[in-house]
Enzyme design. Structure first.
Site, PDB file in Angstrom:
ATOM      1  N   LEU A 166       0.819  -1.117  -0.044  1.00 41.40           N
ATOM      2  CA  LEU A 166      -0.021   0.050   0.007  1.00 41.40           C
ATOM      3  C   LEU A 166       0.866   1.206  -0.052  1.00 41.40           C
ATOM      4  O   LEU A 166       0.656   2.303  -0.678  1.00 41.40           O
ATOM      5  CB  LEU A 166      -0.919   0.100   1.224  1.00 41.40           C
ATOM      6  CG  LEU A 166      -2.003  -1.184   0.915  1.00 41.40           C
ATOM      7  CD1 LEU A 166      -3.009  -1.181   2.425  1.00 41.40           C
ATOM      8  CD2 LEU A 166      -3.043  -0.887  -0.128  1.00 41.40           C
ATOM      9  N   LYS A 167       2.081   1.262   0.717  1.00 45.19           N
ATOM     10  CA  LYS A 167       2.997   2.364   0.603  1.00 45.19           C
ATOM     11  C   LYS A 167       3.418   2.726  -0.705  1.00 45.19           C
ATOM     12  O   LYS A 167       3.613   3.755  -1.297  1.00 45.19           O
ATOM     13  CB  LYS A 167       4.029   2.088   1.602  1.00 45.19           C
ATOM     14  CG  LYS A 167       5.304   2.984   1.269  1.00 45.19           C
ATOM     15  CD  LYS A 167       4.775   4.656   1.705  1.00 45.19           C
ATOM     16  CE  LYS A 167       5.925   5.561   1.538  1.00 45.19           C
ATOM     17  NZ  LYS A 167       5.730   6.942   1.859  1.00 45.19           N
TER      18      LYS A 167
END
Length: 322
Positions: A166-167
């Site tokens: 997700l980063k």
């Protein structure tokens, strides 16, 4: 709780500063002695090496520039890992690599959390940054009090590796928006628009975004200083492209972004500040995209506040099994 922090660069130094500011018993390590000395002068303990840091600490956080750097540090710390030890990986890294390293930590009885941050160096400096945390729920609840000192909004993303995916997704979106903001500002200027007015029009409209309101200001100032460089952007969007290729997603914008930043690094150098990607368009058009009244660097004017867990929309907050 004794906490160690490895990597005192642009982001890591600010995160470690939040721990020190909040009274955490902190030991630090960095390959640059002057950064370590600065923290020691503020009350932190200096570590001799990564193994000694893990040996003397309950929790060790790393914030390093590449997956290779993180792997080297984990290999050094590994003999000192035992039950009760926790590793927090706060770097932006490859999800497959974080799972590999986490398995090594867990095999020795320790716990691993991938917990990258998002929101910019200016928010890391004030403890108002967002944190993603990938780990089992019981480990998340154990480290949550510490994460709430480091950041304002903390999201449990699922198992180890999920936070890193997700980063990379969010950094890809920020990069795509940076390039589109550059194109919008240059096109507005070419069309004869006043750039102060153009900035405000975008800010109050459907074109508004976090990147425009932050990086747009230092672009217009001319400093282009967000303490983030083209090589780091290239690493992040390269990781995103790799995920897409591994999962069979036929992306169209991502390959172009990677090419744009390959060209930017070739022209201006890998350590050029990432908003300087606008120089490609300035040089192509002969336009100077600067305007008066904008700051040379980003400052977070939101007061520091206690952090809290964020629950995903539409989902109940999970709890650890007792």
């Amino acid at each position: 709780m004794q906490v160690g922090f490895i990597g005192l660069g642009n982001v890591g130094g600010k995160l470690a500063g939040s721990l020190l500011r909040n009274g955490v018993d902190l030991t630090v390590l960095d390959r640059k002695p002057d950064l370590v000395a600065g923290f020691a002068a503020r009350g932190a303990t200096a570590a001799g090496d990564a193994a000694a840091l893990m040996r003397g600490c309950d929790v060790v956080a790393t914030c390093l520039p590449s997956p290779a750097a993180s792997a080297a540090v984990v290999e050094e710390m590994l003999p000192e890992v035992a039950a009760g030890k926790t590793w927090l990986e706060m770097s932006t890294t490859d999800d497959a690599e974080i799972r590999r390293l986490a398995a090594l930590i867990e095999a020795r009885g320790g716990a691993a959390v991938d917990c990258p941050v998002s929101g910019g160096c200016h928010r890391a400096d004030t403890g108002n940054i967002s944190i993603f945390a990938g780990c089992d729920r019981a480990t998340f609840e154990r480290v949550l009090p510490l994460l709430k000192l480091l950041g304002r909004r903390v999201l449990h993303t699922g198992p180890v590796g999920s936070a890193s995916v997700l980063k990379v997704v969010t950094n890809y979106l920020a990069t795509a928006n940076l390039v589109s903001v550059c194109e919008a500002l240059v096109t507005a200027r070419a069309a004869g628009m006043d750039l102060n007015t153009a900035y405000e029009a975008i800010r109050i409209s459907s074109g508004a975004s976090f990147v425009h309101e932050t990086e747009g200001q230092v672009i217009l100032n001319g400093s282009r200083d967000i303490s983030f460089t083209m090589d780091l952007v290239a690493k992040d969007i390269g990781l995103f492209q790799a995920i897409a290729e591994r999962t069979g997603v036929p992306l169209e914008i991502s390959p172009l972004l990677n090419e744009i930043f390959r060209d930017g690094r070739a022209r201006y150098g890998p350590r050029a500040l990432s908003p300087n990607i606008i120089r490609r368009l300035e040089e192509a058009t002969g336009l100077d995209i600067r305007a008066p009244g904008f700051p040379p660097e980003l400052i977070d004017d939101e007061p520091e506040a206690p952090g809290h867990e964020v629950a995903p929309a539409g989902a109940a907050r999970p709890v650890a099994a007792r």
